[in-house]
Design a protein around this motif. Structure first.
Motif, PDB file in Angstrom:
ATOM      1  N   ALA A 179       2.210  29.994  -9.269  1.00  0.00           N
ATOM      2  CA  ALA A 179       0.799  29.712  -9.022  1.00  0.00           C
ATOM      3  C   ALA A 179       0.176  29.011 -10.219  1.00  0.00           C
ATOM      4  O   ALA A 179       0.479  29.314 -11.376  1.00  0.00           O
ATOM      5  N   ARG A 180      -0.698  28.042  -9.930  1.00  0.00           N
ATOM      6  CA  ARG A 180      -1.461  27.295 -10.923  1.00  0.00           C
ATOM      7  C   ARG A 180      -0.637  26.253 -11.669  1.00  0.00           C
ATOM      8  O   ARG A 180      -1.059  25.752 -12.698  1.00  0.00           O
ATOM      9  N   PHE A 181       0.546  25.922 -11.123  1.00  0.00           N
ATOM     10  CA  PHE A 181       1.359  24.838 -11.648  1.00  0.00           C
ATOM     11  C   PHE A 181       1.581  23.807 -10.537  1.00  0.00           C
ATOM     12  O   PHE A 181       1.705  24.166  -9.361  1.00  0.00           O
ATOM     13  N   ASP A 182       1.675  22.563 -10.933  1.00  0.00           N
ATOM     14  CA  ASP A 182       1.861  21.464  -9.984  1.00  0.00           C
ATOM     15  C   ASP A 182       3.099  20.660 -10.387  1.00  0.00           C
ATOM     16  O   ASP A 182       3.143  20.055 -11.451  1.00  0.00           O
ATOM     17  N   TYR A 183       4.113  20.654  -9.508  1.00  0.00           N
ATOM     18  CA  TYR A 183       5.357  19.936  -9.770  1.00  0.00           C
ATOM     19  C   TYR A 183       5.500  18.705  -8.877  1.00  0.00           C
ATOM     20  O   TYR A 183       6.591  18.133  -8.778  1.00  0.00           O
ATOM     21  N   SER A 184       4.415  18.292  -8.241  1.00  0.00           N
ATOM     22  CA  SER A 184       4.519  17.189  -7.280  1.00  0.00           C
ATOM     23  C   SER A 184       4.859  15.866  -7.960  1.00  0.00           C
ATOM     24  O   SER A 184       5.466  14.987  -7.332  1.00  0.00           O
ATOM     25  N   ALA A 185       4.525  15.706  -9.225  1.00  0.00           N
ATOM     26  CA  ALA A 185       4.824  14.445  -9.919  1.00  0.00           C
ATOM     27  C   ALA A 185       6.315  14.246 -10.139  1.00  0.00           C
ATOM     28  O   ALA A 185       6.757  13.114 -10.394  1.00  0.00           O
ATOM     29  N   VAL A 186       7.105  15.337 -10.025  1.00  0.00           N
ATOM     30  CA  VAL A 186       8.563  15.232 -10.218  1.00  0.00           C
ATOM     31  C   VAL A 186       9.308  15.634  -8.940  1.00  0.00           C
ATOM     32  O   VAL A 186      10.400  16.173  -8.994  1.00  0.00           O
ATOM     33  N   HIS A 187       8.672  15.413  -7.779  1.00  0.00           N
ATOM     34  CA  HIS A 187       9.262  15.653  -6.458  1.00  0.00           C
ATOM     35  C   HIS A 187       9.206  17.131  -6.047  1.00  0.00           C
ATOM     36  O   HIS A 187       9.821  17.512  -5.042  1.00  0.00           O
ATOM     37  N   GLY A 188       8.505  17.979  -6.791  1.00  0.00           N
ATOM     38  CA  GLY A 188       8.414  19.395  -6.455  1.00  0.00           C
ATOM     39  C   GLY A 188       7.148  19.730  -5.675  1.00  0.00           C
ATOM     40  O   GLY A 188       6.533  18.867  -5.041  1.00  0.00           O
ATOM     41  N   VAL A 189       6.763  21.003  -5.746  1.00  0.00           N
ATOM     42  CA  VAL A 189       5.656  21.530  -4.953  1.00  0.00           C
ATOM     43  C   VAL A 189       4.419  21.702  -5.831  1.00  0.00           C
ATOM     44  O   VAL A 189       4.526  22.074  -7.007  1.00  0.00           O
ATOM     45  N   ASP A 190       3.270  21.460  -5.261  1.00  0.00           N
ATOM     46  CA  ASP A 190       2.000  21.717  -5.930  1.00  0.00           C
ATOM     47  C   ASP A 190       1.553  23.148  -5.601  1.00  0.00           C
ATOM     48  O   ASP A 190       1.155  23.446  -4.485  1.00  0.00           O
ATOM     49  N   HIS A 228      -9.036  23.123 -14.589  1.00  0.00           N
ATOM     50  CA  HIS A 228      -7.836  22.936 -15.397  1.00  0.00           C
ATOM     51  C   HIS A 228      -6.976  21.756 -14.936  1.00  0.00           C
ATOM     52  O   HIS A 228      -6.511  20.969 -15.783  1.00  0.00           O
ATOM     53  N   PRO A 229      -6.705  21.590 -13.632  1.00  0.00           N
ATOM     54  CA  PRO A 229      -5.897  20.420 -13.235  1.00  0.00           C
ATOM     55  C   PRO A 229      -6.535  19.100 -13.644  1.00  0.00           C
ATOM     56  O   PRO A 229      -5.827  18.148 -13.998  1.00  0.00           O
ATOM     57  N   ARG A 230      -7.851  19.027 -13.627  1.00  0.00           N
ATOM     58  CA  ARG A 230      -8.529  17.793 -14.020  1.00  0.00           C
ATOM     59  C   ARG A 230      -8.484  17.595 -15.527  1.00  0.00           C
ATOM     60  O   ARG A 230      -8.250  16.489 -16.015  1.00  0.00           O
ATOM     61  N   ALA A 231      -8.688  18.686 -16.273  1.00  0.00           N
ATOM     62  CA  ALA A 231      -8.651  18.583 -17.733  1.00  0.00           C
ATOM     63  C   ALA A 231      -7.247  18.259 -18.230  1.00  0.00           C
ATOM     64  O   ALA A 231      -7.078  17.586 -19.248  1.00  0.00           O
ATOM     65  N   SER A 232      -6.232  18.734 -17.491  1.00  0.00           N
ATOM     66  CA  SER A 232      -4.851  18.514 -17.925  1.00  0.00           C
ATOM     67  C   SER A 232      -4.464  17.043 -17.909  1.00  0.00           C
ATOM     68  O   SER A 232      -3.511  16.638 -18.587  1.00  0.00           O
ATOM     69  N   ALA A 233      -5.195  16.248 -17.158  1.00  0.00           N
ATOM     70  CA  ALA A 233      -4.931  14.812 -17.140  1.00  0.00           C
ATOM     71  C   ALA A 233      -5.349  14.152 -18.455  1.00  0.00           C
ATOM     72  O   ALA A 233      -4.964  13.017 -18.731  1.00  0.00           O
TER      73      ALA A 233
END
Length: 333
Positions: A179-190, A228-233
């Motif tokens: 939870a609270r991690f996004d792996y979609s940029a490397v073909h994974g799950v958000d 957090h997802p927006r700030a992480s950019a």
């Protein structure tokens, strides 16, 4: 109706509840896997299995602090006679449990092309994911004499067919949702919008999800899931938010998370009433030079110091270690 998919966000009504005497507890999960180059290409045959002396030391340590780890083992570990001796002994003595972890690139059959996309088991065709999983399950049952009841997809790589597969295989718990991690940029799950509380995946309540515990800390933590997802950019913005104690994402792992950060995260999880704290790390981190998190002996000492401090603090806050067996027995169906 629940979605019966591990990828979908659960409905509020699917939140799992436990018997009143369960209280708040912690579960230590170990992604027990071969040693390989984390920065290199995936390879079906080039890996190491040198960790068993370190794993024996860790098991002794865990027993000394009263913790029964859950070893989520993949194919090379399941095939190792040394693993069968070491972990099988702990299971027979009731001081450890065995679960499954699927690394598709090292798990037969080797029919698919080994690529970053295919390193997530959930991205594979349903029949290929199923065959790999069933071979792993059967190997664990044959070599360790137990039926595994918990699964974690390697690289947290769930797919649209995984929930059905786990129920078919008689596996009661998944713990792949980070939870609270996004792996979609490397073909994974958000997983950035998934909850951290345990929840039922299906309407029949045959499959329970135990997300790995990650909390937001700081004055803006209530806005963390959006902010957090927006700030992480913008790494500079993210760093400023953390330094000013406004917002910080804290995962309960000794890998890349300091002791003080983890203690802050534990306070948030406990105060928010989270019934189960799921901690995790990778078994190669028990050796120097096998992961980015343990580069030298000081790092290894720090990992053990982290575990000592965390479990001492959990005991102080009346959070007892638990097991998969206790969770299954205590969850209300």
């Amino acid at each position: 109706m629940l979605s019966d998919s591990l990828l979908a966000l659960p409905l509020r009504a699917s939140k799992a509840r436990f018997e009143s005497d369960f209280g708040q507890r912690s579960l230590l999960t170990v992604d027990t896997e071969e040693e390989f180059d984390w920065n290199g290409d995936f390879n079906a045959h080039q890996y190491g299995l040198k960790q068993f002396r370190a794993l024996a030391k860790f098991q002794q340590f865990a027993e000394g602090i009263g913790v029964s780890p859950v070893y989520l083992i993949d194919w090379p570990i399941a095939q190792s006679p040394r693993a069968q001796e070491l972990l099988g002994d702990a299971v027979r003595r009731g001081t450890a449990e065995i679960g499954l972890q699927l690394h598709p690139w090292v798990n037969p059959p080797h029919d698919e092309e080994v690529t970053p996309y295919n390193s997530f088991a959930g991205n594979l065709p349903a029949a290929v994911e199923r065959e790999k999983f069933m071979r792993l399950r059967d190997a664990i049952e044959r070599n360790f004499g137990c039926h595994p009841q918990i699964y974690r997809a390697g690289r947290y790589g769930l797919g649209p067919n995984t929930a059905k597969l786990l129920k078919e295989a008689g596996v009661a718990i998944d713990s792949s949702v980070r939870a609270r991690f996004d792996y979609s940029a490397v073909h994974g799950v958000d997983y950035s919008r998934h909850p951290i509380e345990p929840y039922w995946v299906d309407a029949e309540r045959k499959l329970l999800e135990l997300p790995l515990t990650t909390v937001f800390w700081g004055l803006l933590r209530k806005q963390g899931q959006w902010l957090h997802p927006r700030a992480s950019a913008y790494p500079l913005v993210n760093g400023i938010l953390s330094r000013l104690a406004l917002l910080e994402k804290i995962a309960l792992t000794p890998e890349g998370v300091t002791r003080d950060e983890a203690l802050r995260g534990i306070d948030i999880a406990i105060d928010d009433g989270l019934p189960l704290l799921v901690l995790s790390f990778h078994s190669p981190s028990l050796m120097v030079g096998q992961t980015p998190y343990v580069r030298n002996e000081d790092d290894l000492d720090a990992l053990y110091d982290w575990l000592r401090a965390i479990y001492a603090y959990l005991a102080l806050r009346s959070v007892r270690p638990t097991t998969v067996g206790e969770i299954i027995a205590s969850v209300e169906v």
